[in-house]
Design an enzyme around this catalytic site. Structure first.
Site: not given
Ligand code: UT7
Length: 329
Positions: A116, A256, A286
């Protein structure tokens, strides 16, 4: 001492595939909701390439636009650098395929892998060739067909990604405006956080790797969030310092586009008002190296960047890599 030449952008272009995949569409594919995707990422929709469209096709379309914008012919290009993690094939390079597609018959061509942060890495590489006097006209492209490595059963990643291409043509500056400073960084200790595990020399393609879905992008998004903010802030601060500027001097920040929350956190820490930050994540998601490439083109097209504007392009990605450029437009 020999005077080094400043490189400036003389033409920009971008291309987005026609097909739009909305959050409502994704609700029918995986256990997710428009509400979750919007609040956690800022994404509403993304573009998905047609089956017969590969990265070289997206890149060629963006390049043709950049050539028109620059007012030059393809045979004037001396070097093509493509930043991508989704090449048409392992080899030949996608840059060679684009050379053929656009008729850049006098160009050297290679791909560059910095995920990225790749567009910034490619701009800086092009700048070096121009500064040294090796080449006068360099085409830089950030292109991704991330849908080709997306696991459509994995809700953690499939809601985030999209396809697109952005192109820039660089040449020596006659006014002194152009790339004023650059900063590149990498930290391999966190390489495990974002990768496509199989299909390379470590785990070549086999029935087992396919069955295990190892040819798809895997990301520990939660663990990447903080390094993403930290590394982009650090890169932007360092590159501005190199040319004696501060964040108050910035007219347009093009970060980004991984997550709206990351973008806002970066702007806040840099103390740059959000109105000065170019954001298109809601439309495209992204797109890895294509995100900043397209963002740059759109920011110019939509009048966010004007003559003499100070622009900072900053990226972060798998590797982990980071890149930043200060450009006086
Ligand atoms: O491109 C360069 C590199 N990319 C990045 O740097 C991305 C950086 N990270 C992020 O943007 C965020 O961490 C994400 C968007 C990927 C995830 O957001 P988050 O707020 O960090 O969520 P999380 O991974 O902590 O997940 C929270 C909850 C989980 O459920 P539990 O375990 O709390 O019950 C996930 O299973 O959200 C759940 N979850 C979803 N729920 C509905 C994960 N994906 C989804 C989804 N829909 N698509």
């Amino acid at each position: 001492m020999t005077q080094v030449r400043t490189a400036r952008v003389i033409g920009l272009g971008s291309y987005l595939p026609e097909r739009i995949l909305t959050n409502a569409d994704l609700e029918k594919m995986v256990d997710t909701s428009d509400e979750w995707i919007t609040t956690r990422t800022g994404i509403k929709e993304r573009r998905i390439s047609a089956d017969n469209e590969a990265s070289s096709d997206l890149a060629a379309n963006a390049s043709k636009q950049a050539l028109i914008d620059a007012g030059i012919k393809a045979d004037q290009i001396e070097l093509i650098i493509i930043a991508t993690v989704t090449p048409d094939m392992q080899f030949p390079s996608t840059a060679c395929l684009v050379r053929e597609k656009i008729g850049a018959e006098n160009a050297a061509a290679f791909d560059l892998g910095a995920a990225c942060a790749g567009y910034g890495y490619a701009l800086v590489t092009a700048q070096q060739f121009i500064a040294s006097g090796t080449y006068d006209v360099v085409l830089v492209i950030g292109v991704e067909k991330l849908s080709s490595v997306t696991d459509w059963r994995d809700r953690n990643t499939c809601v985030l990604l999209g396809d697109g291409a952005g192109a820039a043509i660089l040449a020596p500056s006659d006014s002194g405006n152009g790339i004023m400073a650059s900063y590149l960084n990498a930290d391999g200790s966190m390489a495990e956080l974002l990768k496509v595990p199989a299909g390379g020399s470590r785990r070549p393609c086999s029935c087992q790797t396919i069955e295990d879905r190892q040819h798809y992008l895997k990301m520990k998004g939660n663990e990447l969030f903080r390094p993403a903010v930290r590394m982009m802030v650090d890169a932007a601060e360092k590159v501005l310092k190199k040319c004696g500027l501060t964040t108050r001097d910035v007219d347009c920040l093009i970060p980004h586009q991984a997550n709206i929350r990351i973008i806002k956190a970066v702007a806040q820490r840099l103390n740059i008002p959000i109105e000065k930050v170019y954001i298109n994540i809601e439309k495209y998601g992204n797109m890895s190296s294509a995100s900043t490439a397209i963002g740059f083109h759109e920011a110019v097209k939509f009048g966010k960047i004007k003559k003499d504007s100070i622009v900072v392009v900053v990226g972060f990605g798998s590797g982990l890599t980071s890149s930043a450029c200060v450009i006086k437009w």
